[in-house]
Design a protein around this motif. Structure first.
Motif, PDB file in Angstrom:
ATOM      1  N   GLY A  27      -4.548  16.413   0.096  1.00 41.70           N
ATOM      2  CA  GLY A  27      -5.330  15.455  -0.702  1.00 41.70           C
ATOM      3  C   GLY A  27      -4.849  15.345  -2.126  1.00 41.70           C
ATOM      4  N   GLU A  28      -3.633  15.863  -2.398  1.00 45.56           N
ATOM      5  CA  GLU A  28      -3.093  15.757  -3.765  1.00 45.56           C
ATOM      6  C   GLU A  28      -2.198  14.530  -3.885  1.00 45.56           C
ATOM      7  OE1 GLU A  28      -1.191  19.469  -4.809  1.00 45.56           O
ATOM      8  OE2 GLU A  28      -2.904  20.573  -4.005  1.00 45.56           O
ATOM      9  N   LEU A  29      -2.033  14.066  -5.114  1.00 44.21           N
ATOM     10  CA  LEU A  29      -1.142  12.921  -5.322  1.00 44.21           C
ATOM     11  C   LEU A  29       0.306  13.374  -5.172  1.00 44.21           C
ATOM     12  CD1 LEU A  29      -2.637  10.972  -8.374  1.00 44.21           C
ATOM     13  CD2 LEU A  29      -3.078  10.677  -5.932  1.00 44.21           C
ATOM     14  N   VAL A  30       1.164  12.471  -4.709  1.00 43.09           N
ATOM     15  CA  VAL A  30       2.594  12.769  -4.661  1.00 43.09           C
ATOM     16  C   VAL A  30       3.174  12.412  -6.038  1.00 43.09           C
ATOM     17  CG1 VAL A  30       2.572  12.190  -2.179  1.00 43.09           C
ATOM     18  CG2 VAL A  30       3.482  10.557  -3.802  1.00 43.09           C
ATOM     19  N   LEU A  85       1.579  17.599   0.583  1.00 44.08           N
ATOM     20  CA  LEU A  85       0.742  17.147  -0.546  1.00 44.08           C
ATOM     21  C   LEU A  85      -0.348  16.213  -0.037  1.00 44.08           C
ATOM     22  CD1 LEU A  85       3.445  16.379  -3.261  1.00 44.08           C
ATOM     23  CD2 LEU A  85       1.702  18.172  -3.354  1.00 44.08           C
ATOM     24  N   ILE A  86       0.040  15.277   0.827  1.00 46.24           N
ATOM     25  CA  ILE A  86      -0.927  14.314   1.360  1.00 46.24           C
ATOM     26  C   ILE A  86      -1.971  15.032   2.207  1.00 46.24           C
ATOM     27  CG2 ILE A  86      -1.201  12.311   2.897  1.00 46.24           C
ATOM     28  CD1 ILE A  86       1.353  11.192   1.741  1.00 46.24           C
ATOM     29  N   ALA A  87      -1.515  16.008   3.000  1.00 48.18           N
ATOM     30  CA  ALA A  87      -2.454  16.756   3.857  1.00 48.18           C
ATOM     31  C   ALA A  87      -3.482  17.504   3.010  1.00 48.18           C
ATOM     32  CB  ALA A  87      -1.683  17.721   4.745  1.00 48.18           C
ATOM     33  N   PRO A  93      -1.352   1.293  -8.990  1.00 48.58           N
ATOM     34  CA  PRO A  93      -1.009   2.584  -9.577  1.00 48.58           C
ATOM     35  C   PRO A  93      -2.186   3.561  -9.554  1.00 48.58           C
ATOM     36  CG  PRO A  93      -1.390   0.948 -11.310  1.00 48.58           C
ATOM     37  CD  PRO A  93      -1.549   0.231 -10.018  1.00 48.58           C
ATOM     38  N   ARG A  94      -1.863   4.851  -9.428  1.00 43.93           N
ATOM     39  CA  ARG A  94      -2.890   5.889  -9.366  1.00 43.93           C
ATOM     40  C   ARG A  94      -2.844   6.821 -10.568  1.00 43.93           C
ATOM     41  NH1 ARG A  94      -3.389   5.841  -3.382  1.00 43.93           N
ATOM     42  NH2 ARG A  94      -5.141   7.122  -2.716  1.00 43.93           N
ATOM     43  N   THR A  95      -1.896   6.612 -11.474  1.00 41.55           N
ATOM     44  CA  THR A  95      -1.850   7.390 -12.726  1.00 41.55           C
ATOM     45  C   THR A  95      -1.445   6.415 -13.831  1.00 41.55           C
ATOM     46  OG1 THR A  95       0.520   7.878 -12.539  1.00 41.55           O
ATOM     47  CG2 THR A  95      -0.984   9.473 -11.527  1.00 41.55           C
ATOM     48  N   ALA A 118       1.016   6.824 -15.850  1.00 39.67           N
ATOM     49  CA  ALA A 118       2.481   6.693 -15.826  1.00 39.67           C
ATOM     50  C   ALA A 118       2.894   5.626 -14.800  1.00 39.67           C
ATOM     51  CB  ALA A 118       3.127   8.028 -15.495  1.00 39.67           C
ATOM     52  N   GLN A 119       2.208   5.598 -13.658  1.00 42.09           N
ATOM     53  CA  GLN A 119       2.521   4.570 -12.647  1.00 42.09           C
ATOM     54  C   GLN A 119       2.175   3.182 -13.162  1.00 42.09           C
ATOM     55  OE1 GLN A 119       0.808   5.498  -8.764  1.00 42.09           O
ATOM     56  NE2 GLN A 119       1.421   7.631  -8.923  1.00 42.09           N
ATOM     57  N   ALA A 120       1.048   3.071 -13.875  1.00 45.31           N
ATOM     58  CA  ALA A 120       0.635   1.758 -14.407  1.00 45.31           C
ATOM     59  C   ALA A 120       1.662   1.249 -15.420  1.00 45.31           C
ATOM     60  CB  ALA A 120      -0.749   1.867 -15.052  1.00 45.31           C
ATOM     61  N   LEU A 148       3.912   5.648   2.536  1.00 42.35           N
ATOM     62  CA  LEU A 148       4.150   7.098   2.659  1.00 42.35           C
ATOM     63  C   LEU A 148       3.890   7.577   4.086  1.00 42.35           C
ATOM     64  CD1 LEU A 148       2.480   8.191  -0.710  1.00 42.35           C
ATOM     65  CD2 LEU A 148       4.902   8.472  -0.136  1.00 42.35           C
ATOM     66  N   ARG A 149       2.819   7.063   4.712  1.00 41.65           N
ATOM     67  CA  ARG A 149       2.527   7.474   6.099  1.00 41.65           C
ATOM     68  C   ARG A 149       3.640   7.038   7.047  1.00 41.65           C
ATOM     69  NH1 ARG A 149      -2.649   6.987   4.155  1.00 41.65           N
ATOM     70  NH2 ARG A 149      -2.681   4.746   4.417  1.00 41.65           N
ATOM     71  N   SER A 150       4.255   5.889   6.751  1.00 38.74           N
ATOM     72  CA  SER A 150       5.356   5.436   7.598  1.00 38.74           C
ATOM     73  C   SER A 150       6.572   6.369   7.438  1.00 38.74           C
ATOM     74  CB  SER A 150       5.678   3.985   7.227  1.00 38.74           C
ATOM     75  OG  SER A 150       7.017   3.695   7.457  1.00 38.74           O
ATOM     76  N   SER A 202       0.861  -1.180   0.000  1.00 43.75           N
ATOM     77  CA  SER A 202       0.000   0.000   0.000  1.00 43.75           C
ATOM     78  C   SER A 202       0.898   1.232   0.000  1.00 43.75           C
ATOM     79  CB  SER A 202      -0.886  -0.006   1.254  1.00 43.75           C
ATOM     80  OG  SER A 202      -1.253   1.317   1.599  1.00 43.75           O
ATOM     81  N   THR A 203       0.854   1.987  -1.098  1.00 39.66           N
ATOM     82  CA  THR A 203       1.724   3.171  -1.161  1.00 39.66           C
ATOM     83  C   THR A 203       1.305   4.199  -0.101  1.00 39.66           C
ATOM     84  OG1 THR A 203       0.400   3.775  -3.095  1.00 39.66           O
ATOM     85  CG2 THR A 203       2.663   3.074  -3.493  1.00 39.66           C
ATOM     86  N   GLY A 204       0.003   4.268   0.211  1.00 32.83           N
ATOM     87  CA  GLY A 204      -0.454   5.181   1.268  1.00 32.83           C
ATOM     88  C   GLY A 204       0.193   4.815   2.604  1.00 32.83           C
ATOM     89  N   ASP A 205       0.194   3.515   2.951  1.00 34.65           N
ATOM     90  CA  ASP A 205       0.813   3.073   4.218  1.00 34.65           C
ATOM     91  C   ASP A 205       2.319   3.360   4.207  1.00 34.65           C
ATOM     92  OD1 ASP A 205      -1.599   2.137   5.123  1.00 34.65           O
ATOM     93  OD2 ASP A 205      -1.151   0.001   4.835  1.00 34.65           O
TER      94      ASP A 205
HETATM   95  P1  AMP Z   1      -4.264   6.168   0.566  1.00 34.63           P
HETATM   96  O1  AMP Z   1      -3.870   5.652   1.905  1.00 34.63           O
HETATM   97  O2  AMP Z   1      -4.067   5.154  -0.527  1.00 34.63           O
HETATM   98  O3  AMP Z   1      -5.633   6.779   0.551  1.00 34.63           O
HETATM   99  O4  AMP Z   1      -3.247   7.359   0.203  1.00 34.63           O
HETATM  100  C1  AMP Z   1      -3.184   8.527   1.008  1.00 34.63           C
HETATM  101  C2  AMP Z   1      -2.480   9.631   0.231  1.00 34.63           C
HETATM  102  O5  AMP Z   1      -1.150   9.240  -0.100  1.00 34.63           O
HETATM  103  C3  AMP Z   1      -3.136   9.997  -1.097  1.00 34.63           C
HETATM  104  O6  AMP Z   1      -4.194  10.930  -0.955  1.00 34.63           O
HETATM  105  C4  AMP Z   1      -1.952  10.579  -1.858  1.00 34.63           C
HETATM  106  O7  AMP Z   1      -1.667  11.899  -1.416  1.00 34.63           O
HETATM  107  C5  AMP Z   1      -0.795   9.690  -1.410  1.00 34.63           C
HETATM  108  N1  AMP Z   1      -0.628   8.504  -2.282  1.00 34.63           N
HETATM  109  C6  AMP Z   1      -0.826   7.206  -1.935  1.00 34.63           C
HETATM  110  N2  AMP Z   1      -0.564   6.385  -2.963  1.00 34.63           N
HETATM  111  C7  AMP Z   1      -0.207   7.197  -4.005  1.00 34.63           C
HETATM  112  C8  AMP Z   1       0.153   6.955  -5.351  1.00 34.63           C
HETATM  113  N3  AMP Z   1       0.193   5.695  -5.866  1.00 34.63           N
HETATM  114  N4  AMP Z   1       0.448   8.017  -6.133  1.00 34.63           N
HETATM  115  C9  AMP Z   1       0.441   9.279  -5.657  1.00 34.63           C
HETATM  116  N5  AMP Z   1       0.078   9.586  -4.394  1.00 34.63           N
HETATM  117  C10 AMP Z   1      -0.236   8.557  -3.559  1.00 34.63           C
END
Ligand code: AMP
Length: 195
Positions: free
Chosen positions: A57-60, A53-55, A88-90, A92-94, A36-38, A31-34
């Motif tokens: 709500g934008e994509l990183v 960016l996360i705060a 993937p969320r874009t 380009a990521q896919a 990133l949070r770590s 999980s990329t979200g997990d």
């Molecule tokens: P999530 O836990 O998947 O809801 O992700 C929380 C936040 O982390 C998202 O709102 C984005 O800011 C960032 N994030 C997580 N995964 C991605 C990703 N694959 N691409 C870009 N940003 C991401």
């Protein structure tokens, strides 16, 4: 190896269902979200760079998450397969993911896309915000920004995998056990075909 993408907007139940699916199928959860949070919790340079960016709500940026996934794949050479959650969320990521998996002689077997109405998503996220540590679940404007990012940049990713006939849509509302069963049915069908 069996690799799957659990796809869907924020609040569609990807995290909840991922926990059950990895337990049943022995997959490695990415999980990329997990991740990133770590990084943010450990106050690493990467964490500090993405925090705002996360705060909001934008994509990183794509490069950051692609590199995180690249390392995670390298660090788990013995995995039976991966469950990608929030990635993937874009497009380009896919495309990057397809290449990374091809280098390891594997591919995405199936994309399970959870469908939930916007009203239900907002309710779920605000509810989660009451108890979770996540500030991005507490503010309605941030939730709206995350859903807008999903519609604009992430929803098109399903089209990428539809070209290869890999996408299965599952209604993500209702009983959690029933949704889990439907997900398992699709996975089992796909696994049988592979043998
Ligand atoms: P999530 O836990 O998947 O809801 O992700 C929380 C936040 O982390 C998202 O709102 C984005 O800011 C960032 N994030 C997580 N995964 C991605 C990703 N694959 N691409 C870009 N940003 C991401």
């Amino acid at each position: 190896m069996f690799n799957l993408i659990l796809f869907g907007p924020p609040g569609s139940g990807k995290g909840t269902q991922s926990e059950r699916l990895i337990a049943k199928y022995g997959l490695k959860h990415l999980s990329t979200g997990d991740l990133l949070r770590s990084e943010i919790a450990r106050e690493t340079p990467l964490g500090l760079a993405v925090k705002n960016l996360i705060a909001k709500g934008e994509l990183v940026p794509d490069e950051i998450v692609i590199e995180m996934i690249n390392s995670a794949l390298d660090n788990n050479p013995k995995a039976n397969g991966f469950l990608f959650d929030g990635f993937p969320r874009t497009n380009a990521q896919a495309e990057a993911l397809d290449k990374l998996l091809a280098q390891k002689n594997t591919e995405i077997a199936i994309v399970l896309a959870l469908q939930v109405s916007v009203k239900e998503l907002v309710n779920r996220l605000l509810n989660r915000g009451l108890t979770s540590e996540r500030s991005d679940d507490r503010d309605e404007d941030v939730i709206a920004a995350r859903i807008a990012e999903y519609d604009k940049k992430t929803a098109p990713v399903a089209e990428h995998y539809k070209k290869y006939d890999k996408v299965k849509y599952i209604k993500g509302e209702g009983n959690i056990d029933n949704i889990f069963e439907k997900l398992c049915d699709e996975i089992d069908k796909k696994m049988k075909k592979k043998v």
